[in-house]
Scaffold this motif. Sequence first.
Motif, PDB file in Angstrom:
ATOM      1  N   THR A  75       0.825  -1.217   0.000  1.00  0.00           N
ATOM      2  CA  THR A  75       0.000   0.000   0.000  1.00  0.00           C
ATOM      3  C   THR A  75       0.857   1.265   0.000  1.00  0.00           C
ATOM      4  OG1 THR A  75      -0.239   0.221   2.417  1.00  0.00           O
ATOM      5  CG2 THR A  75      -1.785  -1.235   1.280  1.00  0.00           C
ATOM      6  N   GLN A 126      -5.834   7.333  -0.841  1.00  0.00           N
ATOM      7  CA  GLN A 126      -5.867   6.554   0.397  1.00  0.00           C
ATOM      8  C   GLN A 126      -7.249   5.937   0.591  1.00  0.00           C
ATOM      9  OE1 GLN A 126      -4.601   9.721   3.112  1.00  0.00           O
ATOM     10  NE2 GLN A 126      -2.746   8.566   3.602  1.00  0.00           N
ATOM     11  N   GLY A 165      -5.446   7.669   7.476  1.00  0.00           N
ATOM     12  CA  GLY A 165      -5.049   7.540   6.075  1.00  0.00           C
ATOM     13  C   GLY A 165      -4.392   6.214   5.752  1.00  0.00           C
ATOM     14  N   ASP A 166      -3.142   6.041   6.158  1.00  0.00           N
ATOM     15  CA  ASP A 166      -2.360   4.897   5.704  1.00  0.00           C
ATOM     16  C   ASP A 166      -2.594   3.616   6.498  1.00  0.00           C
ATOM     17  OD1 ASP A 166      -1.079   6.120   3.546  1.00  0.00           O
ATOM     18  OD2 ASP A 166       0.451   6.999   4.827  1.00  0.00           O
ATOM     19  N   SER A 212      -2.302  12.006   7.143  1.00  0.00           N
ATOM     20  CA  SER A 212      -2.070  10.887   8.061  1.00  0.00           C
ATOM     21  C   SER A 212      -1.556  11.358   9.419  1.00  0.00           C
ATOM     22  CB  SER A 212      -1.073   9.901   7.453  1.00  0.00           C
ATOM     23  OG  SER A 212      -1.606   9.308   6.290  1.00  0.00           O
ATOM     24  N   LYS A 253       0.806   8.852  -3.816  1.00  0.00           N
ATOM     25  CA  LYS A 253      -0.452   8.855  -3.062  1.00  0.00           C
ATOM     26  C   LYS A 253      -1.011  10.263  -2.896  1.00  0.00           C
ATOM     27  CE  LYS A 253      -0.987   5.694   0.150  1.00  0.00           C
ATOM     28  NZ  LYS A 253      -0.849   4.786   1.316  1.00  0.00           N
TER      29      LYS A 253
END
Length: 453
Positions: free
Chosen positions: A107, A172, A141-142, A307, A406
């Motif tokens: 990811t 995301q 977010g991540d 994030s 991203k």
Amino acid sequence: MNFISTRGEAPALGFSDAVATGLAPDGGLFLPEELPQFSGDDLKAFAGLDYPALCTAFFRRFATDIDDATFAAIVAKSYTTFSHPEIAPLVPLADNLQVLELFHGPTLAFKDFALQLLGNLYEHQCATRQQTINVLGATSGDTGAAAIHGLLGKPGTAIFILYPDGRVAPLQERQMTCTGADNVFAMAIEGSFDDAQTALKEIFADQDFRLSHRLSAVNSINLARVLAQCVYYLSAWLRLPADRQDNVEFVVPTGNFGNVLAGWMLQKMGVPIRGFKVATNQNDILYRLFTTGEYQVDRVAPSLAPSMDIQVASNFERFLYFSVGRDAARVREIMSTFKATGQYRFENFDADTFSASRCNDAEIPSIIKSVYDRYGYVADPHTACAFAEHDPDRLSVVLSTAHPAKFPDTIRAAIGVDPTHPSLEALKERPIIKHPVAATADAIRGFITERAL
């Protein structure tokens, strides 16, 4: 090895049970009963290992209830999904500046290091215990994307991820909502990450609900997350020139404090790291803590580095536990005061080996441009915060926490480059499937109850 709660009112658990439990029943966070100490000979033995072997050797001090061969196989499986042969490559930019790239997982974010491993640990537990598990997490977010991809399609698992609707980057969100997997539930809430995290902690404090639904935590409140992140600091430190290893500062973009806490814990295990710089965005509770000694919640301001849009850093409690001499009663007192008032002022606060920097939205694009012009390196908005300042008299290793692709809008506006990645481009063709849910424990419990395994 056993693991104990920072609040001292929960029974000690072995590694597998502590991982499965996530948040301790007393509301605290699990930590090793004693931190192991790595000798000079240990570090020399580590130096010749590749990343999976190093991870296995490190965890042998903690995961003592899983046999060696089984754990090595779990680790090996976890890092086959990374695209770079070094897993976490070090990129030199200048004599006193290097970047530790942590975005080569599935990811494209540093969370993959822990969550690929945690997903495989959960799969192992489901198989050996013949039980299903329901995993709950909150994300700014991540974490959500990495947690989902760590459990994607794994038998016996369902994963529920809370995220603030409209406050994560579009790509995301797509990483969480476009998987098409039947065991994935992306839950969009109104409000901030802190609202999601507050509801999550209330749910985990409900022991009847947690036990009846076999609920486990995937956030960095889970000790396996922090321990897995220790390994990339160790890997980077071992690859530095021997004459510079004791004068290195790791500069870490952080919001929830788990990323930098992992490095600090490794230092306390005997690895001679000089220090850590906590690099925040404009949501700067940690910057204010380490510069003033005051831990005070402020309004969450959406930013270009989403994030890190956090004002309550969960993992601070683990640092606090060590800072007050492992006095669980003192931890309970401080956390109770903070919960009631939203602030706590530490008298004679000891920042230990931490320093801090802050970067607001007006500065992030100019830093991205400066780094690109000076070094030819493209930094994502979170990593840019870590370039805000560094000490020229020591070696700085900046942790690059996410792939710039991203955050294409911010990168394009800053340097005119349009970063892309094939995995992200493929997501643009898939439908978004998300579940709007109120940011209350009752609403979230109801949603989970209808869908839990």
